[in-house]
Design a protein around this motif. Structure first.
Motif, PDB file in Angstrom:
ATOM      1  N   ASN A  84       0.831  -1.197   0.000  1.00  0.00           N
ATOM      2  CA  ASN A  84       0.000   0.000   0.000  1.00  0.00           C
ATOM      3  C   ASN A  84       0.872   1.256   0.000  1.00  0.00           C
ATOM      4  O   ASN A  84       0.640   2.178  -0.777  1.00  0.00           O
ATOM      5  N   GLN A  85       1.869   1.276   0.862  1.00  0.00           N
ATOM      6  CA  GLN A  85       2.750   2.440   0.946  1.00  0.00           C
ATOM      7  C   GLN A  85       3.605   2.590  -0.308  1.00  0.00           C
ATOM      8  O   GLN A  85       3.856   3.698  -0.767  1.00  0.00           O
ATOM      9  N   SER A  86       4.048   1.476  -0.878  1.00  0.00           N
ATOM     10  CA  SER A  86       4.892   1.526  -2.074  1.00  0.00           C
ATOM     11  C   SER A  86       4.124   2.018  -3.295  1.00  0.00           C
ATOM     12  O   SER A  86       4.700   2.615  -4.191  1.00  0.00           O
ATOM     13  N   SER A  87       2.826   1.757  -3.335  1.00  0.00           N
ATOM     14  CA  SER A  87       2.038   2.130  -4.502  1.00  0.00           C
ATOM     15  C   SER A  87       1.594   3.584  -4.471  1.00  0.00           C
ATOM     16  O   SER A  87       1.162   4.118  -5.486  1.00  0.00           O
ATOM     17  N   GLN A  88       1.706   4.222  -3.312  1.00  0.00           N
ATOM     18  CA  GLN A  88       1.291   5.618  -3.210  1.00  0.00           C
ATOM     19  C   GLN A  88       2.352   6.522  -3.824  1.00  0.00           C
ATOM     20  O   GLN A  88       3.545   6.285  -3.675  1.00  0.00           O
ATOM     21  N   GLU A  89       1.876   7.537  -4.492  1.00  0.00           N
ATOM     22  CA  GLU A  89       2.791   8.493  -5.103  1.00  0.00           C
ATOM     23  C   GLU A  89       3.435   9.332  -4.002  1.00  0.00           C
ATOM     24  O   GLU A  89       2.756   9.819  -3.107  1.00  0.00           O
ATOM     25  N   THR A  90       4.734   9.471  -4.094  1.00  0.00           N
ATOM     26  CA  THR A  90       5.426  10.268  -3.089  1.00  0.00           C
ATOM     27  C   THR A  90       5.193  11.743  -3.363  1.00  0.00           C
ATOM     28  O   THR A  90       5.083  12.170  -4.510  1.00  0.00           O
ATOM     29  N   THR A  91       5.094  12.493  -2.308  1.00  0.00           N
ATOM     30  CA  THR A  91       4.900  13.933  -2.467  1.00  0.00           C
ATOM     31  C   THR A  91       6.250  14.572  -2.743  1.00  0.00           C
ATOM     32  O   THR A  91       7.234  14.295  -2.060  1.00  0.00           O
ATOM     33  N   LYS A  92       6.275  15.406  -3.760  1.00  0.00           N
ATOM     34  CA  LYS A  92       7.516  16.064  -4.136  1.00  0.00           C
ATOM     35  C   LYS A  92       7.502  17.481  -3.590  1.00  0.00           C
ATOM     36  O   LYS A  92       6.486  18.160  -3.622  1.00  0.00           O
ATOM     37  N   MET A  93       8.649  17.880  -3.112  1.00  0.00           N
ATOM     38  CA  MET A  93       8.790  19.229  -2.613  1.00  0.00           C
ATOM     39  C   MET A  93       8.914  20.178  -3.801  1.00  0.00           C
ATOM     40  O   MET A  93       9.582  19.854  -4.784  1.00  0.00           O
ATOM     41  N   PRO A  94       8.281  21.342  -3.730  1.00  0.00           N
ATOM     42  CA  PRO A  94       8.421  22.300  -4.825  1.00  0.00           C
ATOM     43  C   PRO A  94       9.856  22.798  -4.899  1.00  0.00           C
ATOM     44  O   PRO A  94      10.536  22.908  -3.872  1.00  0.00           O
ATOM     45  N   PRO A  95      10.331  23.089  -6.105  1.00  0.00           N
ATOM     46  CA  PRO A  95      11.711  23.570  -6.219  1.00  0.00           C
ATOM     47  C   PRO A  95      11.870  24.925  -5.543  1.00  0.00           C
ATOM     48  O   PRO A  95      10.956  25.739  -5.528  1.00  0.00           O
ATOM     49  N   VAL A  96      13.016  25.122  -4.986  1.00  0.00           N
ATOM     50  CA  VAL A  96      13.317  26.378  -4.310  1.00  0.00           C
ATOM     51  C   VAL A  96      13.854  27.344  -5.358  1.00  0.00           C
ATOM     52  O   VAL A  96      14.823  27.046  -6.053  1.00  0.00           O
ATOM     53  N   ALA A  97      13.215  28.499  -5.482  1.00  0.00           N
ATOM     54  CA  ALA A  97      13.615  29.476  -6.495  1.00  0.00           C
ATOM     55  C   ALA A  97      14.876  30.207  -6.067  1.00  0.00           C
ATOM     56  O   ALA A  97      15.896  30.161  -6.726  1.00  0.00           O
ATOM     57  N   ASN A  98      14.807  30.898  -4.975  1.00  0.00           N
ATOM     58  CA  ASN A  98      15.954  31.675  -4.498  1.00  0.00           C
ATOM     59  C   ASN A  98      16.056  31.580  -2.984  1.00  0.00           C
ATOM     60  O   ASN A  98      15.054  31.657  -2.294  1.00  0.00           O
ATOM     61  N   ILE A  99      17.265  31.440  -2.551  1.00  0.00           N
ATOM     62  CA  ILE A  99      17.533  31.498  -1.122  1.00  0.00           C
ATOM     63  C   ILE A  99      18.635  32.524  -0.935  1.00  0.00           C
ATOM     64  O   ILE A  99      19.680  32.440  -1.569  1.00  0.00           O
ATOM     65  N   SER A 100      18.381  33.468  -0.095  1.00  0.00           N
ATOM     66  CA  SER A 100      19.426  34.449   0.158  1.00  0.00           C
ATOM     67  C   SER A 100      19.884  34.298   1.603  1.00  0.00           C
ATOM     68  O   SER A 100      19.088  34.288   2.521  1.00  0.00           O
ATOM     69  N   PHE A 101      21.169  34.158   1.740  1.00  0.00           N
ATOM     70  CA  PHE A 101      21.775  34.055   3.063  1.00  0.00           C
ATOM     71  C   PHE A 101      22.523  35.344   3.358  1.00  0.00           C
ATOM     72  O   PHE A 101      23.223  35.875   2.508  1.00  0.00           O
ATOM     73  N   GLU A 102      22.362  35.804   4.545  1.00  0.00           N
ATOM     74  CA  GLU A 102      23.150  36.957   4.957  1.00  0.00           C
ATOM     75  C   GLU A 102      24.432  36.409   5.571  1.00  0.00           C
ATOM     76  O   GLU A 102      24.385  35.521   6.425  1.00  0.00           O
ATOM     77  N   PRO A 103      25.552  36.903   5.116  1.00  0.00           N
ATOM     78  CA  PRO A 103      26.814  36.370   5.635  1.00  0.00           C
ATOM     79  C   PRO A 103      26.958  36.636   7.134  1.00  0.00           C
ATOM     80  O   PRO A 103      26.634  37.712   7.618  1.00  0.00           O
ATOM     81  N   THR A 104      27.384  35.615   7.841  1.00  0.00           N
ATOM     82  CA  THR A 104      27.665  35.730   9.266  1.00  0.00           C
ATOM     83  C   THR A 104      28.998  35.075   9.540  1.00  0.00           C
ATOM     84  O   THR A 104      29.553  34.380   8.693  1.00  0.00           O
ATOM     85  N   SER A 105      29.481  35.256  10.724  1.00  0.00           N
ATOM     86  CA  SER A 105      30.768  34.658  11.058  1.00  0.00           C
ATOM     87  C   SER A 105      30.664  33.147  11.196  1.00  0.00           C
ATOM     88  O   SER A 105      31.590  32.424  10.903  1.00  0.00           O
ATOM     89  N   THR A 106      29.503  32.654  11.656  1.00  0.00           N
ATOM     90  CA  THR A 106      29.287  31.207  11.751  1.00  0.00           C
ATOM     91  C   THR A 106      27.922  30.890  11.175  1.00  0.00           C
ATOM     92  O   THR A 106      26.956  31.624  11.373  1.00  0.00           O
ATOM     93  N   MET A 107      27.860  29.839  10.444  1.00  0.00           N
ATOM     94  CA  MET A 107      26.602  29.429   9.857  1.00  0.00           C
ATOM     95  C   MET A 107      26.482  27.912   9.999  1.00  0.00           C
ATOM     96  O   MET A 107      27.437  27.196   9.698  1.00  0.00           O
ATOM     97  N   LEU A 108      25.355  27.455  10.473  1.00  0.00           N
ATOM     98  CA  LEU A 108      25.099  26.034  10.636  1.00  0.00           C
ATOM     99  C   LEU A 108      23.961  25.657   9.716  1.00  0.00           C
ATOM    100  O   LEU A 108      22.878  26.220   9.784  1.00  0.00           O
ATOM    101  N   ILE A 109      24.230  24.726   8.837  1.00  0.00           N
ATOM    102  CA  ILE A 109      23.188  24.227   7.948  1.00  0.00           C
ATOM    103  C   ILE A 109      23.028  22.744   8.227  1.00  0.00           C
ATOM    104  O   ILE A 109      23.994  21.994   8.226  1.00  0.00           O
ATOM    105  N   GLN A 110      21.810  22.340   8.491  1.00  0.00           N
ATOM    106  CA  GLN A 110      21.535  20.949   8.776  1.00  0.00           C
ATOM    107  C   GLN A 110      20.593  20.420   7.718  1.00  0.00           C
ATOM    108  O   GLN A 110      19.597  21.041   7.395  1.00  0.00           O
TER     109      GLN A 110
END
Length: 111
Positions: A84-110
């Motif tokens: 049942n789970q395998s036959s369900q269509e997976t939900t796709k995340m919409p593409p990200v158009a733009n991401i702007s980061f402000e520069p900082t001395s430390t940045m953590l991306i997870q």
């Protein structure tokens, strides 16, 4: 056995892995090295779950499930849910158009 398991988990289950599952009590050990359907079913279930759960979590889950039902019925329920789970269509995340980061001395991306 790997002809059934490998297409689902993209990994072979080795003799050593099976031996570890038997020693840990996750899958009942074969009698006189003769494997039955329950061993194949156990290898499929453990193979699918081991990429998500620890072996102790898989063991606990199987004990809970098998406390109220037979191994055959438990496996049939697993197959129904898996299919049942395998036959369900997976939900796709919409593409990200733009991401702007402000520069900082430390940045953590997870991820």
């Amino acid at each position: 056995m790997n002809s059934f398991v490998e297409p689902m988990i993209e990994e072979k289950i080795t003799k050593t892995m099976m031996h570890n599952y038997f020693k840990a009590g996750i899958i009942e050990a074969p009698i006189k090295k003769r494997y039955a359907r329950k061993h194949l079913a156990g290898a499929i279930v453990v193979g699918v779950f081991k990429n998500v759960f620890s072996l102790s979590e898989i063991e606990q889950g199987l004990r809970l499930i098998l406390a109220d039902t037979s191994p055959a019925e438990g496996y049939d329920n697993f197959v129904k849910i898996f299919n049942n789970q395998s036959s369900q269509e997976t939900t796709k995340m919409p593409p990200v158009a733009n991401i702007s980061f402000e520069p900082t001395s430390t940045m953590l991306i997870q991820y």
